[in-house]
Scaffold this active site. Structure first.
Site, PDB file in Angstrom:
ATOM      1  N   TRP A  59       0.852  -1.198   0.000  1.00  0.00           N
ATOM      2  CA  TRP A  59       0.000   0.000   0.000  1.00  0.00           C
ATOM      3  C   TRP A  59       0.889   1.250   0.000  1.00  0.00           C
ATOM      4  O   TRP A  59       0.680   2.185  -0.787  1.00  0.00           O
ATOM      5  CB  TRP A  59      -0.872  -0.055   1.255  1.00  0.00           C
ATOM      6  CG  TRP A  59      -2.001   0.912   1.323  1.00  0.00           C
ATOM      7  CD1 TRP A  59      -2.548   1.602   0.277  1.00  0.00           C
ATOM      8  CD2 TRP A  59      -2.732   1.286   2.490  1.00  0.00           C
ATOM      9  NE1 TRP A  59      -3.579   2.385   0.742  1.00  0.00           N
ATOM     10  CE2 TRP A  59      -3.718   2.208   2.090  1.00  0.00           C
ATOM     11  CE3 TRP A  59      -2.665   0.926   3.845  1.00  0.00           C
ATOM     12  CZ2 TRP A  59      -4.618   2.770   2.989  1.00  0.00           C
ATOM     13  CZ3 TRP A  59      -3.555   1.481   4.740  1.00  0.00           C
ATOM     14  CH2 TRP A  59      -4.529   2.395   4.325  1.00  0.00           C
ATOM     15  N   HIS A 130      12.765  -5.169   3.347  1.00  0.00           N
ATOM     16  CA  HIS A 130      12.273  -5.523   4.682  1.00  0.00           C
ATOM     17  C   HIS A 130      13.434  -5.610   5.676  1.00  0.00           C
ATOM     18  O   HIS A 130      13.238  -6.042   6.821  1.00  0.00           O
ATOM     19  CB  HIS A 130      11.564  -6.876   4.651  1.00  0.00           C
ATOM     20  CG  HIS A 130      10.209  -6.858   4.014  1.00  0.00           C
ATOM     21  ND1 HIS A 130       9.271  -5.888   4.276  1.00  0.00           N
ATOM     22  CD2 HIS A 130       9.615  -7.711   3.141  1.00  0.00           C
ATOM     23  CE1 HIS A 130       8.170  -6.146   3.585  1.00  0.00           C
ATOM     24  NE2 HIS A 130       8.361  -7.240   2.890  1.00  0.00           N
ATOM     25  N   ARG A 154       3.197  -1.142  11.792  1.00  0.00           N
ATOM     26  CA  ARG A 154       1.809  -1.519  12.080  1.00  0.00           C
ATOM     27  C   ARG A 154       1.770  -2.255  13.418  1.00  0.00           C
ATOM     28  O   ARG A 154       2.748  -2.931  13.785  1.00  0.00           O
ATOM     29  CB  ARG A 154       1.318  -2.443  10.944  1.00  0.00           C
ATOM     30  CG  ARG A 154      -0.130  -2.847  11.010  1.00  0.00           C
ATOM     31  CD  ARG A 154      -0.477  -3.774   9.833  1.00  0.00           C
ATOM     32  NE  ARG A 154      -1.899  -4.051   9.765  1.00  0.00           N
ATOM     33  CZ  ARG A 154      -2.457  -4.910   8.917  1.00  0.00           C
ATOM     34  NH1 ARG A 154      -1.702  -5.572   8.041  1.00  0.00           N
ATOM     35  NH2 ARG A 154      -3.761  -5.118   8.913  1.00  0.00           N
ATOM     36  N   LEU A 250      -5.899   4.281  -4.217  1.00  0.00           N
ATOM     37  CA  LEU A 250      -5.242   3.577  -3.104  1.00  0.00           C
ATOM     38  C   LEU A 250      -6.225   2.903  -2.152  1.00  0.00           C
ATOM     39  O   LEU A 250      -5.812   2.284  -1.169  1.00  0.00           O
ATOM     40  CB  LEU A 250      -4.380   4.565  -2.298  1.00  0.00           C
ATOM     41  CG  LEU A 250      -3.183   5.176  -3.027  1.00  0.00           C
ATOM     42  CD1 LEU A 250      -2.531   6.257  -2.171  1.00  0.00           C
ATOM     43  CD2 LEU A 250      -2.156   4.104  -3.387  1.00  0.00           C
ATOM     44  N   PHE A 286      -3.446 -12.032  -1.181  1.00  0.00           N
ATOM     45  CA  PHE A 286      -2.450 -11.122  -0.632  1.00  0.00           C
ATOM     46  C   PHE A 286      -3.098  -9.865  -0.041  1.00  0.00           C
ATOM     47  O   PHE A 286      -2.844  -9.467   1.083  1.00  0.00           O
ATOM     48  CB  PHE A 286      -1.443 -10.757  -1.733  1.00  0.00           C
ATOM     49  CG  PHE A 286      -0.181 -10.155  -1.198  1.00  0.00           C
ATOM     50  CD1 PHE A 286       0.901 -10.960  -0.869  1.00  0.00           C
ATOM     51  CD2 PHE A 286      -0.076  -8.791  -1.015  1.00  0.00           C
ATOM     52  CE1 PHE A 286       2.071 -10.413  -0.364  1.00  0.00           C
ATOM     53  CE2 PHE A 286       1.083  -8.224  -0.516  1.00  0.00           C
ATOM     54  CZ  PHE A 286       2.161  -9.038  -0.196  1.00  0.00           C
TER      55      PHE A 286
HETATM   56  P1  A3P Z   1      -4.226  -7.925   5.990  1.00  0.00           P
HETATM   57  O1  A3P Z   1      -3.601  -9.274   5.781  1.00  0.00           O
HETATM   58  O2  A3P Z   1      -4.420  -7.597   7.434  1.00  0.00           O
HETATM   59  O3  A3P Z   1      -5.462  -7.718   5.190  1.00  0.00           O
HETATM   60  P2  A3P Z   1       2.373  -5.955   3.073  1.00  0.00           P
HETATM   61  O4  A3P Z   1       2.151  -5.248   1.804  1.00  0.00           O
HETATM   62  O5  A3P Z   1       3.374  -5.320   3.969  1.00  0.00           O
HETATM   63  O6  A3P Z   1       2.618  -7.404   2.863  1.00  0.00           O
HETATM   64  O7  A3P Z   1       1.017  -5.823   3.924  1.00  0.00           O
HETATM   65  C1  A3P Z   1      -0.121  -6.511   3.530  1.00  0.00           C
HETATM   66  C2  A3P Z   1      -1.288  -6.008   4.351  1.00  0.00           C
HETATM   67  O8  A3P Z   1      -1.676  -4.704   3.868  1.00  0.00           O
HETATM   68  C3  A3P Z   1      -2.501  -6.905   4.206  1.00  0.00           C
HETATM   69  O9  A3P Z   1      -3.167  -6.842   5.472  1.00  0.00           O
HETATM   70  C4  A3P Z   1      -3.261  -6.187   3.103  1.00  0.00           C
HETATM   71  O10 A3P Z   1      -4.618  -6.525   3.025  1.00  0.00           O
HETATM   72  C5  A3P Z   1      -3.056  -4.739   3.525  1.00  0.00           C
HETATM   73  N1  A3P Z   1      -3.356  -3.795   2.440  1.00  0.00           N
HETATM   74  C6  A3P Z   1      -2.907  -3.793   1.167  1.00  0.00           C
HETATM   75  N2  A3P Z   1      -3.440  -2.791   0.458  1.00  0.00           N
HETATM   76  C7  A3P Z   1      -4.247  -2.118   1.308  1.00  0.00           C
HETATM   77  C8  A3P Z   1      -5.093  -0.973   1.168  1.00  0.00           C
HETATM   78  N3  A3P Z   1      -5.223  -0.328   0.008  1.00  0.00           N
HETATM   79  N4  A3P Z   1      -5.786  -0.560   2.256  1.00  0.00           N
HETATM   80  C9  A3P Z   1      -5.678  -1.201   3.431  1.00  0.00           C
HETATM   81  N5  A3P Z   1      -4.903  -2.289   3.624  1.00  0.00           N
HETATM   82  C10 A3P Z   1      -4.190  -2.744   2.569  1.00  0.00           C
END
Ligand code: A3P
Length: 326
Positions: A59, A130, A154, A250, A286
């Site tokens: 995100w 990461h 987070r 977004l 994902f």
């Molecule tokens: P959840 O598994 O709690 O839904 P990363 O990109 O660091 O791997 O993080 C993934 C997390 O970010 C996932 O959380 C995913 O759903 C959430 N995510 C991705 N895009 C998002 C958006 N536009 N708004 C809110 N959460 C988002």
């Protein structure tokens, strides 16, 4: 004990060997790229997004890239791994690696491909990592260049839940959430320990031009975070219409549908069955739920208490960070 849970919870077809690399929990194949990461050449106009996995990296990347490129919905269609590569990714599992002995035989040409790709990208580069602050490329840690870093953090309870689903989708995990939370709290998940990771960036943010964001802050007020990020990247303020369009782009629903950002075929593209065996069935998606405070309904009261005690202990000397995140 934890080692036992770990060895039983990942598909037994792949005996992954782990190591503690300067305090970071990773599969031992990290050794193959550690030097090229340490010596990775930084440029003044690089923009880095850094995070512990599942903190909202994807995100944040999509936000940062679009701010950096004056949001053009057509340009935004380039897939994230191309426009914003994950530097230490080696093409095996999402978090990067399988064990040394397997990596060579299954993916002989993948190791260090991403580092090379990132090294050769034209400027300005947008790069994801990461790695904790202390294991970033030397030139980035020591501020030899004027590059910028954006860290997203987070709440660890939601990270743990999200990471559990991620492990089921992409890391061959086949045990319970209860066991996963033990691995998380015991620093036996990739890139652990969690709090050391967050603290490493928090403690270095003033001296190193790091913008420290939180997933919760983005959920509560994305407009402000977009404006703050644009200012940090020295971009002129967006018009209200442009801001509105970017916010829509977004939103969780748009990102979930966006093939450039949703890693829909991630399990196939990493060849999960080849890594974890034909019996491994990747489960989930994902871009999954996208909420904060999921732990309230997902975790038992006992587990919540364990997390809270662990956090209190780890943040004993970081009251400011505690107030920001908890
Ligand atoms: P959840 O598994 O709690 O839904 P990363 O990109 O660091 O791997 O993080 C993934 C997390 O970010 C996932 O959380 C995913 O759903 C959430 N995510 C991705 N895009 C998002 C958006 N536009 N708004 C809110 N959460 C988002």
């Amino acid at each position: 004990d934890l080692d036992n849970i770990l060895s039983l919870s990942i598909s037994p077809e792949v005996p992954i060997r782990y190591m503690n690399y300067h305090g970071m929990f990773v599969p031992d194949s990290y050794q193959l790229i550690a030097d090229s990461i340490e010596n990775f050449q930084i440029r003044d106009d690089d923009v880095w997004v850094c995070s512990f996995p599942k903190a909202g990296t994807t995100w944040t990347q999509e936000m940062v890239w679009n701010i950096g490129n004056n949001f053009d919905p057509n340009m935004a269609k380039t897939p994230l791994p191309i426009k914003f590569p994950f530097v230490e990714f080696t093409g095996t599992t999402t978090t990067g690696w399988i064990s040394l002995n397997k990596a060579d035989s299954i993916f002989p040409d993948h190791m260090s491909k991403s580092v090379e790709y990132a090294a050769n990208l034209p400027s300005p580069r947008f790069l994801k990592t990461h790695l904790p602050f202390n294991l970033l490329p030397r030139q980035l840690r020591t501020r030899e260049k004027k590059s910028k870093m954006i860290y997203v953090a987070r709440n660890p309870k939601d990270v743990c839940i999200s990471y559990y689903h991620h492990y089921k989708l992409l890391e061959g995990y086949c045990s319970t959430f209860e066991n996963f939370s033990k691995l998380f709290l015991g620093d036996k998940v990739y890139y652990a320990p969690f709090w050391d990771h967050v603290i490493s960036y928090w403690d270095n943010k003033e001296n190193n031009d790091i913008l420290f964001l939180t997933y919760e802050g983005m959920k509560k007020d994305l407009s402000s975070v977009i404006k703050q990020t644009a200012a940090f990247l020295n971009k002129s303020p967006m018009s209200p219409e442009q801001l509105c369009r970017l916010k829509e782009h977004l939103s969780f629903d748009s990102m979930k549908k966006n093939p450039a950002a949703n890693y829909e075929n991630a399990a196939e593209s990493i060849n999960a069955s080849k890594i974890f065996g034909e019996n491994f069935k990747a489960e989930g998606v994902f871009i999954r739920k996208g909420e904060y405070g999921q732990w309230k309904s997902f975790m038992s009261p006992e587990l919540i208490e364990r997390f809270d005690e662990w956090t209190k202990l780890k943040l004993e000397n970081h009251r400011d960070l505690f107030d920001k995140m908890i």
